[in-house]
Write an enzyme that holds these catalytic residues in place. Structure first.
Site, PDB file in Angstrom:
ATOM      1  N   PHE A 127       0.708  -1.306  -0.022  1.00  0.00           N
ATOM      2  CA  PHE A 127      -0.021  -0.170   0.080  1.00  0.00           C
ATOM      3  C   PHE A 127       0.904   1.439  -0.035  1.00  0.00           C
ATOM      4  O   PHE A 127       1.741   1.335   1.019  1.00  0.00           O
ATOM      5  CB  PHE A 127      -0.808   0.055   1.433  1.00  0.00           C
ATOM      6  CG  PHE A 127      -1.979  -0.911   1.081  1.00  0.00           C
ATOM      7  CD1 PHE A 127      -3.282  -0.321   0.756  1.00  0.00           C
ATOM      8  CD2 PHE A 127      -1.966  -2.368   1.292  1.00  0.00           C
ATOM      9  CE1 PHE A 127      -4.458  -1.244   0.507  1.00  0.00           C
ATOM     10  CE2 PHE A 127      -3.113  -3.293   1.273  1.00  0.00           C
ATOM     11  CZ  PHE A 127      -4.201  -2.740   0.698  1.00  0.00           C
ATOM     12  N   GLU A 161      -3.024  -4.375  13.114  1.00  0.00           N
ATOM     13  CA  GLU A 161      -2.004  -5.221  13.943  1.00  0.00           C
ATOM     14  C   GLU A 161      -2.818  -6.080  14.877  1.00  0.00           C
ATOM     15  O   GLU A 161      -2.608  -7.381  15.285  1.00  0.00           O
ATOM     16  CB  GLU A 161      -0.877  -4.667  14.150  1.00  0.00           C
ATOM     17  CG  GLU A 161       0.197  -5.432  14.497  1.00  0.00           C
ATOM     18  CD  GLU A 161       1.422  -4.634  14.839  1.00  0.00           C
ATOM     19  OE1 GLU A 161       2.311  -4.779  13.984  1.00  0.00           O
ATOM     20  OE2 GLU A 161       1.694  -4.369  15.953  1.00  0.00           O
TER      21      GLU A 161
END
Length: 377
Positions: free
Chosen positions: A139, A321
């Site tokens: 990304f 995460e």
């Protein structure tokens, strides 16, 4: 006369009831054949149902990129034959493990990949014969496009050498992707995506985009996905030894920490919540992957959890995460990458670290995320 009268009467009765007689005869014939074929018909139905169930739980589906046919007659015939050529290498010894200084196997029998624990020549040959294609997703939103030149250049040198690769670059600025030549069998694929004002939102939306594209596109183009961050660089070989159904990477800041020290999400109201007495390793959110099907399941589950938190006005402590770590607690990875595969030079060079394969790029976080005119460091 009496005989003639009887014959005439029989003919009349036959003429009167012949339609019924013919209909009854047809029913008898149909019934006979149905009865004879009923057993084989049921057997076929049962066989089809059993085959379907077996395919649903086929333990080999997805392993090493093998595509198992759903056609009963082709299940065995569709499997590729992997025959290694003559190779000369050191014999493995039962009583001489290649590494004794680090953990190389988890309690659920997933290997932890370290230098010295695998023979890349053997693995390369196996994956080449399976015609494996790997998708590398990255990304590069907003200013993160500045990292692409170094990222792609080092990937061309060290990532999946000798294999087919598609670089899937998610960006809001496709025109800023470096115009560079890649090796034969490799391709840069820009994917335009929406920008978001907050970097936290951009980070969390990655799971949504990976889930969507896995289902709509990647499943038709590649066998495995490797999902990483753009602000990284390859510094040593990262090859097919990492590939598995689903893999995660141990965070370099927590490789020796106890689970109570992990920065898991500890608020029970969050979908990413992990109790203090659970967890195996702390995985980084910038390096994970697996087969397309498994990555789709992982990212879809994480995205749904992120949206559930959002509906409660919550954000997990370390965003996607945190949700990735929650997923790996209850969906154990089939392979784990050691800190060799994600390292920060600011942490030094411990003795157990034989190679540094994938490194963070030093940068000024405030400049790259928020301030327009700041210079990167």
């Amino acid at each position: 006369m009496q005989t003639d009268h009887r014959k005439t009467r029989i003919k009349g009765l036959f003429s009167k009831y012949r339609v019924l007689l013919i209909f009854g005869l047809c029913l008898f014939i149909l019934g006979y054949f149905w009865q004879a074929s009923k057993g084989s018909w049921l057997k076929r139905k049962i066989s089809i149902l059993c085959d379907t169930q077996r395919n649903k739980i086929d333990p080999f589906h997805g392993l090493l990129g093998i595509k198992v046919s759903r056609n009963k007659t082709n299940v065995l015939h569709g499997l590729p034959e992997i025959a290694l050529p003559r190779m000369v290498y050191s014999k493995p010894h039962i009583f001489k493990p290649p590494r004794t200084d680090v953990l190389t196997m988890t309690p659920w029998l997933a290997p932890i990949i370290w230098d010295g624990t695998f023979n890349l020549e053997i693995l390369n040959e196996q994956f080449r014969q399976r015609n494996t294609t790997i998708g590398l997703t990255v990304f590069a939103i907003k200013k993160y496009v500045v990292f692409l030149q170094r990222f792609l250049a080092t990937a061309e040198t060290y990532f999946m050498v000798g294999h087919r690769v598609k670089y899937y670059i998610f960006t809001d600025r496709p025109e800023a992707i470096p115009n560079m030549n890649v090796k034969e069998g490799r391709e840069i694929v820009p994917l335009r995506v929406q920008n978001y004002p907050r970097w936290q939102e951009i980070s969390m939306r990655r799971m949504e985009m990976l889930s969507y594209y896995s289902q709509q596109r990647f499943i038709h183009e590649v066998d495995f996905l490797v999902c990483v961050d753009a602000d990284m660089q390859f510094s040593n070989e990262v090859g097919v030894e990492i590939l598995s159904e689903v893999f995660g990477t141990i965070h370099p800041g927590f490789y020796a920490a106890e689970r109570q020290a992990f920065t898991y999400e500890r608020r029970s109201t969050s979908e990413a919540y992990i109790p203090l007495d659970e967890g195996d390793f702390y995985y980084c959110g910038c390096f994970f992957g697996g087969t397309v099907a498994e990555v789709h399941k992982l990212t879809k589950k994480c995205h749904e959890a992120i949206m559930a938190d959002k509906s409660k006005s919550l954000e997990a402590i370390w965003h996607e995460e945190s949700h990735l770590n929650k997923y790996f607690v209850y969906h154990k990875p089939t392979k784990i990458l050691s800190p060799e595969y994600l390292w920060d030079n600011g942490l030094g060079s411990p003795q157990f670290l034989k190679k540094k394969r994938f490194l963070t790029v030093p940068k000024n976080h405030a400049a790259i995320r928020n301030k327009r005119n700041s210079n990167l460091k």
